[in-house]
Design a protein around this motif. Structure first.
Motif, PDB file in Angstrom:
ATOM      1  N   PRO A  35      40.957  33.689  34.603  1.00  0.00           N
ATOM      2  CA  PRO A  35      39.155  32.787  35.334  1.00  0.00           C
ATOM      3  C   PRO A  35      38.751  31.951  34.129  1.00  0.00           C
ATOM      4  O   PRO A  35      39.007  31.779  32.805  1.00  0.00           O
ATOM      5  CB  PRO A  35      38.489  33.853  34.829  1.00  0.00           C
ATOM      6  CG  PRO A  35      39.201  35.185  33.967  1.00  0.00           C
ATOM      7  CD  PRO A  35      40.813  34.571  33.974  1.00  0.00           C
TER       8      PRO A  35
ATOM      9  N   LEU B 176      33.097  33.180  34.292  1.00  0.00           N
ATOM     10  CA  LEU B 176      33.192  34.622  34.512  1.00  0.00           C
ATOM     11  C   LEU B 176      32.317  34.822  33.017  1.00  0.00           C
ATOM     12  O   LEU B 176      31.968  34.014  32.560  1.00  0.00           O
ATOM     13  CB  LEU B 176      33.908  34.902  34.305  1.00  0.00           C
ATOM     14  CG  LEU B 176      34.902  36.779  34.676  1.00  0.00           C
ATOM     15  CD1 LEU B 176      34.560  36.967  36.536  1.00  0.00           C
ATOM     16  CD2 LEU B 176      35.679  37.300  34.455  1.00  0.00           C
TER      17      LEU B 176
ATOM     18  N   TRP C 147      31.793  40.389  31.779  1.00  0.00           N
ATOM     19  CA  TRP C 147      33.320  41.058  32.336  1.00  0.00           C
ATOM     20  C   TRP C 147      34.014  40.267  30.252  1.00  0.00           C
ATOM     21  O   TRP C 147      34.472  40.069  30.278  1.00  0.00           O
ATOM     22  CB  TRP C 147      33.774  39.772  33.452  1.00  0.00           C
ATOM     23  CG  TRP C 147      33.527  40.518  33.808  1.00  0.00           C
ATOM     24  CD1 TRP C 147      31.968  39.584  34.342  1.00  0.00           C
ATOM     25  CD2 TRP C 147      34.296  40.383  35.921  1.00  0.00           C
ATOM     26  NE1 TRP C 147      32.285  39.656  36.162  1.00  0.00           N
ATOM     27  CE2 TRP C 147      33.230  40.383  36.794  1.00  0.00           C
ATOM     28  CE3 TRP C 147      35.629  40.575  35.911  1.00  0.00           C
ATOM     29  CZ2 TRP C 147      33.713  41.003  37.877  1.00  0.00           C
ATOM     30  CZ3 TRP C 147      36.051  41.235  36.567  1.00  0.00           C
ATOM     31  CH2 TRP C 147      35.279  41.255  38.097  1.00  0.00           C
TER      32      TRP C 147
ATOM     33  N   THR D 192      34.471  45.442  34.118  1.00  0.00           N
ATOM     34  CA  THR D 192      33.756  44.730  34.725  1.00  0.00           C
ATOM     35  C   THR D 192      32.154  44.933  33.957  1.00  0.00           C
ATOM     36  O   THR D 192      32.349  46.182  33.034  1.00  0.00           O
ATOM     37  CB  THR D 192      33.905  45.327  36.405  1.00  0.00           C
ATOM     38  OG1 THR D 192      33.261  47.033  36.103  1.00  0.00           O
ATOM     39  CG2 THR D 192      34.886  44.795  36.214  1.00  0.00           C
TER      40      THR D 192
ATOM     41  N   VAL E  47      38.379  33.898  49.638  1.00  0.00           N
ATOM     42  CA  VAL E  47      37.662  33.488  48.546  1.00  0.00           C
ATOM     43  C   VAL E  47      38.000  32.617  47.951  1.00  0.00           C
ATOM     44  O   VAL E  47      39.148  31.382  48.357  1.00  0.00           O
ATOM     45  CB  VAL E  47      37.528  34.767  47.074  1.00  0.00           C
ATOM     46  CG1 VAL E  47      37.649  34.430  46.049  1.00  0.00           C
ATOM     47  CG2 VAL E  47      38.053  36.553  48.301  1.00  0.00           C
TER      48      VAL E  47
ATOM     49  N   GLU F 114      34.131  43.364  46.426  1.00  0.00           N
ATOM     50  CA  GLU F 114      34.065  42.531  45.681  1.00  0.00           C
ATOM     51  C   GLU F 114      33.585  42.305  44.430  1.00  0.00           C
ATOM     52  O   GLU F 114      34.112  40.969  44.551  1.00  0.00           O
ATOM     53  CB  GLU F 114      32.031  43.643  45.718  1.00  0.00           C
ATOM     54  CG  GLU F 114      30.889  41.923  45.587  1.00  0.00           C
ATOM     55  CD  GLU F 114      29.623  42.437  45.974  1.00  0.00           C
ATOM     56  OE1 GLU F 114      28.989  42.108  44.669  1.00  0.00           O
ATOM     57  OE2 GLU F 114      29.446  43.559  46.450  1.00  0.00           O
ATOM     58  N   GLN F 115      33.742  42.932  43.111  1.00  0.00           N
ATOM     59  CA  GLN F 115      34.007  42.428  41.924  1.00  0.00           C
ATOM     60  C   GLN F 115      35.723  42.082  41.673  1.00  0.00           C
ATOM     61  O   GLN F 115      35.993  41.561  40.916  1.00  0.00           O
ATOM     62  CB  GLN F 115      33.683  43.643  41.378  1.00  0.00           C
ATOM     63  CG  GLN F 115      32.774  44.330  40.908  1.00  0.00           C
ATOM     64  CD  GLN F 115      32.696  45.533  40.187  1.00  0.00           C
ATOM     65  OE1 GLN F 115      33.188  46.584  40.396  1.00  0.00           O
ATOM     66  NE2 GLN F 115      31.343  45.932  39.407  1.00  0.00           N
TER      67      GLN F 115
ATOM     68  N   GLY G  94      36.833  39.889  44.433  1.00  0.00           N
ATOM     69  CA  GLY G  94      36.756  38.754  44.633  1.00  0.00           C
ATOM     70  C   GLY G  94      35.918  38.022  44.013  1.00  0.00           C
ATOM     71  O   GLY G  94      36.325  36.965  43.323  1.00  0.00           O
ATOM     72  N   ARG G  95      35.368  38.605  43.527  1.00  0.00           N
ATOM     73  CA  ARG G  95      34.166  37.661  41.898  1.00  0.00           C
ATOM     74  C   ARG G  95      35.478  37.199  41.060  1.00  0.00           C
ATOM     75  O   ARG G  95      35.708  36.137  40.330  1.00  0.00           O
ATOM     76  CB  ARG G  95      33.632  38.569  41.278  1.00  0.00           C
ATOM     77  CG  ARG G  95      32.581  37.503  40.892  1.00  0.00           C
ATOM     78  CD  ARG G  95      31.017  37.749  39.982  1.00  0.00           C
ATOM     79  NE  ARG G  95      30.564  37.257  39.643  1.00  0.00           N
ATOM     80  CZ  ARG G  95      29.247  37.399  39.310  1.00  0.00           C
ATOM     81  NH1 ARG G  95      28.545  38.312  39.216  1.00  0.00           N
ATOM     82  NH2 ARG G  95      28.823  36.843  38.263  1.00  0.00           N
ATOM     83  N   LEU G  96      36.369  38.553  40.194  1.00  0.00           N
ATOM     84  CA  LEU G  96      37.515  37.262  39.527  1.00  0.00           C
ATOM     85  C   LEU G  96      38.564  36.844  40.436  1.00  0.00           C
ATOM     86  O   LEU G  96      38.594  35.514  39.582  1.00  0.00           O
ATOM     87  CB  LEU G  96      38.333  39.555  39.006  1.00  0.00           C
ATOM     88  CG  LEU G  96      39.171  38.741  38.265  1.00  0.00           C
ATOM     89  CD1 LEU G  96      38.769  37.438  36.497  1.00  0.00           C
ATOM     90  CD2 LEU G  96      39.476  39.926  37.475  1.00  0.00           C
TER      91      LEU G  96
ATOM     92  N   GLY H  41      37.671  34.682  42.760  1.00  0.00           N
ATOM     93  CA  GLY H  41      36.973  33.434  42.573  1.00  0.00           C
ATOM     94  C   GLY H  41      37.255  32.236  41.181  1.00  0.00           C
ATOM     95  O   GLY H  41      36.839  31.257  41.807  1.00  0.00           O
ATOM     96  N   ALA H  42      36.940  33.149  40.382  1.00  0.00           N
ATOM     97  CA  ALA H  42      37.051  32.123  38.929  1.00  0.00           C
ATOM     98  C   ALA H  42      37.850  32.315  39.016  1.00  0.00           C
ATOM     99  O   ALA H  42      38.188  31.647  37.412  1.00  0.00           O
ATOM    100  CB  ALA H  42      36.071  33.376  37.794  1.00  0.00           C
TER     101      ALA H  42
END
Length: 183
Positions: A65, A68, A72, A95, A131, A167-168, A170-172, A174-175
């Motif tokens: 990532p 982030l 995290w 997280t 993502v 969702e989380q 996906g956030r990871l 995406g980074a």
């Protein structure tokens, strides 16, 4: 005969006294050993050196990532060049709400087995999740959920998995920034 009765009583009495001394000693030791229940038992690790090494050695661009948030926390990192499922990269996180999320990659020699191992048996679903412009396949399991994507060249598989929400995850995902370094 009277001496035999006295000897048996002394033995039992001595045993009770010894037990009391041991319990007292254990209690004193417990009092003086520092213990802080409020301290977080999860240790944060730095993964900069391992990431650079993996990016030099791996036969695929290694993902980690970038950008982030600091809440995290990286908790585990490893790279194995010759594991049972090929060259494998692992980077685990806690997280912000104390769930587990990890980036797992392999060179794709046994992608089905690799995904099954790192997701702890999660099953592929019909759902996709977009993502950062890329389409990931959702996997759902009793312990871990996951987002899975095979590289366009087919040379590696990336799995973002854990107890975190989609969702989380996906956030990871995406980074993630995948790179290789020249040795």
């Amino acid at each position: 005969m009277a001496a035999d009765k006295k000897r048996g009583t002394q033995t039992a009495r001595d045993m009770v006294i010894s037990l009391a001394v041991i319990i007292l000693a254990a209690w004193v030791i417990y009092l003086f050993i520092p213990h802080d229940e409020s301290k977080d038992p999860v240790k944060t690790v730095s993964y900069r050196v391992e990431l650079a090494s993996a990016r030099r050695a791996a036969p695929y661009p290694v993902a980690a990532p970038k950008g982030l948030p600091k809440d995290w926390r990286a908790t585990s990192v490893r790279y194995s060049a010759d594991g049972p499922t090929g060259a494998a990269w692992h980077l685990g996180f806690m997280t912000p709400n104390e769930e587990y999320a990890a980036v797992e990659q392999s060179d794709g020699k046994q992608p089905g087995r690799f995904v099954d191992e790192v997701t702890q048996g999660a099953e592929k679903t019909a759902k996709k999740q977009r993502v950062a412009g890329e389409e990931w396949t959702r996997y759902s399991g009793a312990k871990y959920d996951a987002l899975v994507r095979t590289a366009q060249d087919g040379k590696s598989v990336t799995v973002v998995t854990g107890t975190a929400t989609f969702e989380q995850l996906g956030r990871l995902a995406g980074a993630l920034e995948a790179k290789s370094l020249e040795g």
